[in-house]
Design a protein around this motif. Sequence first.
Motif, PDB file in Angstrom:
ATOM      1  N   GLY B  96     -37.023  -3.069  81.878  1.00 34.83           N
ATOM      2  CA  GLY B  96     -37.828  -3.114  81.045  1.00 34.83           C
ATOM      3  C   GLY B  96     -37.712  -4.624  79.992  1.00 34.83           C
ATOM      4  N   SER B  97     -38.686  -5.417  80.059  1.00 33.52           N
ATOM      5  CA  SER B  97     -38.754  -6.586  79.547  1.00 33.52           C
ATOM      6  C   SER B  97     -38.276  -6.052  77.876  1.00 33.52           C
ATOM      7  N   THR B  98     -38.345  -4.912  77.346  1.00 30.26           N
ATOM      8  CA  THR B  98     -38.071  -5.094  75.664  1.00 30.26           C
ATOM      9  C   THR B  98     -36.908  -3.808  76.019  1.00 30.26           C
ATOM     10  N   LYS B  99     -35.699  -4.433  74.976  1.00 30.04           N
ATOM     11  CA  LYS B  99     -34.547  -3.132  75.577  1.00 30.04           C
ATOM     12  C   LYS B  99     -34.259  -1.877  74.437  1.00 30.04           C
ATOM     13  N   ARG B 100     -34.678  -2.314  73.045  1.00 25.26           N
ATOM     14  CA  ARG B 100     -34.134  -0.957  71.981  1.00 25.26           C
ATOM     15  C   ARG B 100     -35.232  -0.171  72.046  1.00 25.26           C
ATOM     16  N   ASP B 101     -37.255  -0.297  72.416  1.00 31.17           N
ATOM     17  CA  ASP B 101     -37.608   0.804  72.959  1.00 31.17           C
ATOM     18  C   ASP B 101     -36.913   1.618  73.907  1.00 31.17           C
ATOM     19  N   VAL B 102     -36.024   1.033  75.162  1.00 28.56           N
ATOM     20  CA  VAL B 102     -35.904   1.955  76.134  1.00 28.56           C
ATOM     21  C   VAL B 102     -34.544   2.493  75.723  1.00 28.56           C
ATOM     22  N   PRO B 122     -34.258  -8.393  83.923  1.00 32.91           N
ATOM     23  CA  PRO B 122     -34.384  -9.665  85.180  1.00 32.91           C
ATOM     24  C   PRO B 122     -35.289 -10.287  84.334  1.00 32.91           C
ATOM     25  N   ILE B 123     -34.712 -11.860  83.786  1.00 34.95           N
ATOM     26  CA  ILE B 123     -35.296 -12.359  83.844  1.00 34.95           C
ATOM     27  C   ILE B 123     -36.395 -13.491  85.229  1.00 34.95           C
ATOM     28  N   CYS B 124     -37.837 -12.369  85.083  1.00 34.31           N
ATOM     29  CA  CYS B 124     -38.434 -13.478  86.520  1.00 34.31           C
ATOM     30  C   CYS B 124     -39.636 -12.156  86.209  1.00 34.31           C
ATOM     31  N   LYS B 142     -32.391 -15.884  89.427  1.00 35.17           N
ATOM     32  CA  LYS B 142     -32.373 -15.574  87.774  1.00 35.17           C
ATOM     33  C   LYS B 142     -31.663 -14.522  86.874  1.00 35.17           C
ATOM     34  N   LYS B 143     -31.373 -14.856  85.636  1.00 34.28           N
ATOM     35  CA  LYS B 143     -30.563 -14.007  84.289  1.00 34.28           C
ATOM     36  C   LYS B 143     -31.291 -12.418  85.029  1.00 34.28           C
TER      37      LYS B 143
END
Lengths: 292, 292
Positions: B96-102, B122-124, B142-143
Amino acid sequence: MYEQLGLIGCGLMGSSFALALKRAGLVKRVVGFSPSKNTTELALKMGVIDAIASSAAEAATGADLVLLAVPVAATDMTLRAIQPVIATTTLVMDVGSTKRDVVNAALQTLGNRLPCFVPAHPICGREVSGVQNALVDLYVGKKVILTPLPETAAVQLQQARQLWTALGSIVSEMSPQTHDAAYAAVSHLPHLLAFAMMNSLESQADGQQYLSLAGPGFRDFSRIAAAEPAMWRDIFLANRDELLAQSRQFQASLHALEKLIEAGDAASLQDSIRQASQARANWQHAPAASSK
Amino acid sequence: MYEQLGLIGCGLMGSSFALALKRAGLVKRVVGFSPSKNTTELALKMGVIDAIASSAAEAATGADLVLLAVPVAATDMTLRAIQPVIATTTLVMDVGSTKRDVVNAALQTLGNRLPCFVPAHPICGREVSGVQNALVDLYVGKKVILTPLPETAAVQLQQARQLWTALGSIVSEMSPQTHDAAYAAVSHLPHLLAFAMMNSLESQADGQQYLSLAGPGFRDFSRIAAAEPAMWRDIFLANRDELLAQSRQFQASLHALEKLIEAGDAASLQDSIRQASQARANWQHAPAASSK
């Protein structure tokens, strides 16, 4: 085939033009002027120009083709300097990113040589500038917008069309007003937004850390923020009213999205993003965007 | 070597992960679930998965590696569904592109299986989605950011690091808070701005004409606007506070530039653009940005 290109400004745009013209076999001799001696000497060494002129007027003297590739703010002064040496048969063009200011400068300076002038804007560039970054292919497959005046001679306009077409560009014509309104929306505004985003990051204590984490999306979005400061200063000031109008329109759209996010209105937010996403996806497949 | 990857979500990210894992010889068998039958059948036909599961829990049953590649809004429901079938030795990750909610979803759903979970980003991505656009090389160079919880087991964290490194990714770790603040600035905000710009163009009578004149700068700046609406709806809502804070910061920088343009303050305008231009030029050469 032109006998002599008078190249006024030996930066990225002008030098790339000279290289392309030479490769196409369209010019016998290029005489270049630049306020910087280092620039003209490098241009000579690189074979971009064949002789160095000591002034804009000297570069234009005897030329049947003159290209102004100077910052838009210097257009007025440059046209004034070359007016006395232009022949009635000379084709004079510029490559400026704004066109109303250039046309106004031409109206005020060119007098009986106004018919020689065909304002031009090639839609391309790089994030690096200078003769050392010139590319013989810079104009291949790129749009070139001509914004002729009512006074522009039919002969010169036809020559301009043929010349850019011979270099591989896709030529179209419109009024200076239409040009400036359109490019405020699709070029000047994106640059303004990219600059503002970089400045916003720089202003934050953690900005450098954030930057170190950025990925490919950021890379492409922010690419244009590396553009040349003096050039974009001039463009923003020359096209101020259209740019500020586009910025207001943009902020209205931004605020609409922010309100949906604040309200947690998932359905309307998705609709709004979908509209944007489809508009961009459709653009990718538009014939006008097929050039790289 | 993992015995079984339980792949929950067979879209672009999940399918690319499965393909990369298979090519690296790191997995024996991939069992995939997706709410769409068409998707899993295509994934099976393409060799992305080896068997179709009829539920998330079924895909995770017997798996020593589980990847959640679902919209972030579906994380809670999915973790709840698989919790009963996860073994203490299983490695569970998301993309996921957000992490606090996850992380919050994991805290509320995973109970005694919380140590198995390593949140990952993953930043892609691509502007096209779905299994049909999966790329075996998507993660190479990729990061990948891991945001472990205090409860995350050292074993699973180490496995996660090794796995992404084996796929060619550049792994780093930070807190979910730092992650969300950073990506609000360098990913979520740029997407918001790109969507707003497209909507602004769409709202104008001449917008389509303007779009037809756009060039390479516009192409790159707006590329991310073609992203998937549902995914970005979820990201914007999940990271609302950080995103709105970044948007306010951005607007302050935009207004500062607007004021210089309105005032015709050429020198200060050039200084401000130069600051942005140098920040972007420096970023290009930063080691962290060397990956494509």
